[in-house]
Design a protein around this motif. Structure first.
Motif, PDB file in Angstrom:
ATOM      1  N   LEU A 139     107.457  57.685  36.318  1.00  0.00           N
ATOM      2  CA  LEU A 139     107.019  57.010  35.970  1.00  0.00           C
ATOM      3  C   LEU A 139     105.416  57.442  34.274  1.00  0.00           C
ATOM      4  O   LEU A 139     105.680  57.268  33.310  1.00  0.00           O
ATOM      5  CB  LEU A 139     106.276  56.004  36.536  1.00  0.00           C
ATOM      6  CG  LEU A 139     105.850  54.451  35.326  1.00  0.00           C
ATOM      7  CD1 LEU A 139     106.357  54.126  35.182  1.00  0.00           C
ATOM      8  CD2 LEU A 139     104.804  53.681  36.868  1.00  0.00           C
ATOM      9  N   ARG A 140     104.708  58.357  34.798  1.00  0.00           N
ATOM     10  CA  ARG A 140     103.971  58.645  34.479  1.00  0.00           C
ATOM     11  C   ARG A 140     104.089  59.553  33.366  1.00  0.00           C
ATOM     12  O   ARG A 140     103.332  60.334  32.491  1.00  0.00           O
ATOM     13  CB  ARG A 140     102.771  59.527  35.051  1.00  0.00           C
ATOM     14  CG  ARG A 140     101.702  58.582  36.202  1.00  0.00           C
ATOM     15  CD  ARG A 140     100.539  58.669  36.629  1.00  0.00           C
ATOM     16  NE  ARG A 140     100.877  60.286  37.976  1.00  0.00           N
ATOM     17  CZ  ARG A 140     101.366  60.416  38.934  1.00  0.00           C
ATOM     18  NH1 ARG A 140     101.431  59.773  39.790  1.00  0.00           N
ATOM     19  NH2 ARG A 140     101.639  61.416  39.260  1.00  0.00           N
ATOM     20  N   LYS A 141     105.601  60.366  33.811  1.00  0.00           N
ATOM     21  CA  LYS A 141     106.099  61.187  33.094  1.00  0.00           C
ATOM     22  C   LYS A 141     105.997  60.875  31.768  1.00  0.00           C
ATOM     23  O   LYS A 141     106.479  61.081  30.921  1.00  0.00           O
ATOM     24  CB  LYS A 141     106.931  62.752  33.401  1.00  0.00           C
ATOM     25  CG  LYS A 141     107.462  63.535  32.577  1.00  0.00           C
ATOM     26  CD  LYS A 141     108.540  64.272  33.582  1.00  0.00           C
ATOM     27  CE  LYS A 141     109.092  64.879  32.211  1.00  0.00           C
ATOM     28  NZ  LYS A 141     109.854  66.339  33.221  1.00  0.00           N
ATOM     29  N   ARG A 142     107.022  59.207  31.976  1.00  0.00           N
ATOM     30  CA  ARG A 142     107.835  58.420  30.437  1.00  0.00           C
ATOM     31  C   ARG A 142     106.858  57.849  30.030  1.00  0.00           C
ATOM     32  O   ARG A 142     107.529  57.565  28.918  1.00  0.00           O
ATOM     33  CB  ARG A 142     109.052  58.476  31.667  1.00  0.00           C
ATOM     34  CG  ARG A 142     110.389  59.404  31.288  1.00  0.00           C
ATOM     35  CD  ARG A 142     111.975  59.245  31.785  1.00  0.00           C
ATOM     36  NE  ARG A 142     112.224  60.328  32.032  1.00  0.00           N
ATOM     37  CZ  ARG A 142     113.614  60.553  32.361  1.00  0.00           C
ATOM     38  NH1 ARG A 142     113.604  59.248  32.884  1.00  0.00           N
ATOM     39  NH2 ARG A 142     114.168  61.279  32.836  1.00  0.00           N
ATOM     40  N   ILE A 143     105.744  57.073  30.493  1.00  0.00           N
ATOM     41  CA  ILE A 143     105.343  55.822  30.129  1.00  0.00           C
ATOM     42  C   ILE A 143     104.605  56.232  28.933  1.00  0.00           C
ATOM     43  O   ILE A 143     104.949  55.180  27.834  1.00  0.00           O
ATOM     44  CB  ILE A 143     104.771  55.317  31.177  1.00  0.00           C
ATOM     45  CG1 ILE A 143     104.892  53.891  30.640  1.00  0.00           C
ATOM     46  CG2 ILE A 143     103.033  56.700  31.048  1.00  0.00           C
ATOM     47  CD1 ILE A 143     104.028  52.914  31.743  1.00  0.00           C
ATOM     48  N   LEU A 144     104.670  57.343  28.708  1.00  0.00           N
ATOM     49  CA  LEU A 144     103.838  57.887  27.361  1.00  0.00           C
ATOM     50  C   LEU A 144     104.739  57.632  26.537  1.00  0.00           C
ATOM     51  O   LEU A 144     104.541  56.989  25.073  1.00  0.00           O
ATOM     52  CB  LEU A 144     103.270  59.108  27.345  1.00  0.00           C
ATOM     53  CG  LEU A 144     101.685  59.050  28.020  1.00  0.00           C
ATOM     54  CD1 LEU A 144     100.562  60.590  28.021  1.00  0.00           C
ATOM     55  CD2 LEU A 144     101.047  57.908  27.372  1.00  0.00           C
ATOM     56  N   LEU A 145     106.238  58.372  26.686  1.00  0.00           N
ATOM     57  CA  LEU A 145     107.301  58.115  25.413  1.00  0.00           C
ATOM     58  C   LEU A 145     107.408  56.723  25.401  1.00  0.00           C
ATOM     59  O   LEU A 145     107.967  56.158  24.182  1.00  0.00           O
ATOM     60  CB  LEU A 145     107.987  58.788  25.935  1.00  0.00           C
ATOM     61  CG  LEU A 145     109.035  59.081  25.136  1.00  0.00           C
ATOM     62  CD1 LEU A 145     108.461  59.580  23.596  1.00  0.00           C
ATOM     63  CD2 LEU A 145     110.845  60.616  25.411  1.00  0.00           C
ATOM     64  N   TRP A 146     107.881  55.582  26.471  1.00  0.00           N
ATOM     65  CA  TRP A 146     108.018  54.374  25.956  1.00  0.00           C
ATOM     66  C   TRP A 146     106.791  53.848  25.151  1.00  0.00           C
ATOM     67  O   TRP A 146     107.878  52.989  24.231  1.00  0.00           O
ATOM     68  CB  TRP A 146     108.584  54.361  27.319  1.00  0.00           C
ATOM     69  CG  TRP A 146     109.515  54.225  28.724  1.00  0.00           C
ATOM     70  CD1 TRP A 146     110.209  55.213  28.162  1.00  0.00           C
ATOM     71  CD2 TRP A 146     109.464  54.877  30.130  1.00  0.00           C
ATOM     72  NE1 TRP A 146     111.652  55.656  28.964  1.00  0.00           N
ATOM     73  CE2 TRP A 146     110.125  55.380  30.080  1.00  0.00           C
ATOM     74  CE3 TRP A 146     108.972  54.295  30.941  1.00  0.00           C
ATOM     75  CZ2 TRP A 146     110.964  55.229  31.651  1.00  0.00           C
ATOM     76  CZ3 TRP A 146     109.756  54.258  32.277  1.00  0.00           C
ATOM     77  CH2 TRP A 146     110.513  54.631  32.204  1.00  0.00           C
ATOM     78  N   GLN A 147     105.763  53.834  25.774  1.00  0.00           N
ATOM     79  CA  GLN A 147     104.568  53.023  24.866  1.00  0.00           C
ATOM     80  C   GLN A 147     104.479  53.303  23.433  1.00  0.00           C
ATOM     81  O   GLN A 147     104.897  52.491  22.658  1.00  0.00           O
ATOM     82  CB  GLN A 147     103.791  53.083  25.155  1.00  0.00           C
ATOM     83  CG  GLN A 147     103.595  52.489  27.118  1.00  0.00           C
ATOM     84  CD  GLN A 147     102.280  53.226  27.192  1.00  0.00           C
ATOM     85  OE1 GLN A 147     101.734  54.146  27.039  1.00  0.00           O
ATOM     86  NE2 GLN A 147     101.813  52.465  28.488  1.00  0.00           N
ATOM     87  N   GLU A 148     105.185  55.116  23.388  1.00  0.00           N
ATOM     88  CA  GLU A 148     105.112  54.975  21.653  1.00  0.00           C
ATOM     89  C   GLU A 148     106.667  54.868  20.611  1.00  0.00           C
ATOM     90  O   GLU A 148     106.319  53.919  19.985  1.00  0.00           O
ATOM     91  CB  GLU A 148     104.983  56.401  21.675  1.00  0.00           C
ATOM     92  CG  GLU A 148     105.039  56.983  20.210  1.00  0.00           C
ATOM     93  CD  GLU A 148     104.912  58.365  20.181  1.00  0.00           C
ATOM     94  OE1 GLU A 148     105.540  58.876  19.577  1.00  0.00           O
ATOM     95  OE2 GLU A 148     104.620  59.428  21.471  1.00  0.00           O
ATOM     96  N   HIS A 149     107.507  54.924  22.233  1.00  0.00           N
ATOM     97  CA  HIS A 149     108.975  54.249  20.894  1.00  0.00           C
ATOM     98  C   HIS A 149     108.584  52.575  20.969  1.00  0.00           C
ATOM     99  O   HIS A 149     108.535  51.825  19.951  1.00  0.00           O
ATOM    100  CB  HIS A 149     110.212  54.084  21.459  1.00  0.00           C
ATOM    101  CG  HIS A 149     110.491  55.450  21.601  1.00  0.00           C
ATOM    102  ND1 HIS A 149     111.708  56.211  22.612  1.00  0.00           N
ATOM    103  CD2 HIS A 149     110.150  56.886  20.914  1.00  0.00           C
ATOM    104  CE1 HIS A 149     111.799  57.247  22.311  1.00  0.00           C
ATOM    105  NE2 HIS A 149     110.521  58.051  20.975  1.00  0.00           N
ATOM    106  N   TYR A 150     108.182  51.950  22.093  1.00  0.00           N
ATOM    107  CA  TYR A 150     107.553  50.264  21.394  1.00  0.00           C
ATOM    108  C   TYR A 150     106.925  49.693  20.504  1.00  0.00           C
ATOM    109  O   TYR A 150     106.897  49.051  19.374  1.00  0.00           O
ATOM    110  CB  TYR A 150     107.158  50.321  23.025  1.00  0.00           C
ATOM    111  CG  TYR A 150     106.814  48.570  22.910  1.00  0.00           C
ATOM    112  CD1 TYR A 150     108.097  47.491  22.640  1.00  0.00           C
ATOM    113  CD2 TYR A 150     105.382  47.760  23.316  1.00  0.00           C
ATOM    114  CE1 TYR A 150     107.393  45.737  23.351  1.00  0.00           C
ATOM    115  CE2 TYR A 150     104.886  46.621  23.130  1.00  0.00           C
ATOM    116  CZ  TYR A 150     105.780  45.920  22.891  1.00  0.00           C
ATOM    117  OH  TYR A 150     106.125  44.187  22.563  1.00  0.00           O
ATOM    118  N   MET A 151     105.197  50.944  20.564  1.00  0.00           N
ATOM    119  CA  MET A 151     104.902  50.488  19.348  1.00  0.00           C
ATOM    120  C   MET A 151     105.472  50.566  17.871  1.00  0.00           C
ATOM    121  O   MET A 151     105.059  50.216  16.992  1.00  0.00           O
ATOM    122  CB  MET A 151     103.491  51.515  19.670  1.00  0.00           C
ATOM    123  CG  MET A 151     102.673  51.355  21.023  1.00  0.00           C
ATOM    124  SD  MET A 151     102.633  48.865  20.379  1.00  0.00           S
ATOM    125  CE  MET A 151     101.461  49.050  19.177  1.00  0.00           C
TER     126      MET A 151
END
Length: 52
Positions: free
Chosen positions: A12-24
């Motif tokens: 989760l910690r590894k992927r959440i930044l990428l997910w947040q970036e794509h969402y934004m």
């Protein structure tokens, strides 16, 4: 209560930044499209009904 494994937390910690970036990025694109549509509509209304 549900136990979350350490490996799941790491993932989760590894992927959440990428997910947040794509969402934004998606939100920014939607917002820009909304502003463009509004701007075009306002311009169209000004052409039809000029203010003197």
């Amino acid at each position: 209560m549900l136990e979350i494994s350490k490996s799941d937390w790491k993932l989760l910690r590894k992927r959440i930044l990428l997910w947040q970036e794509h969402y934004m990025e998606r939100l920014t694109k939607e917002y820009a499209e909304l502003l463009t549509q509004t701007s075009n509509r306002i311009r169209h209304e000004q052409i039809e009904f000029p203010c003197y």
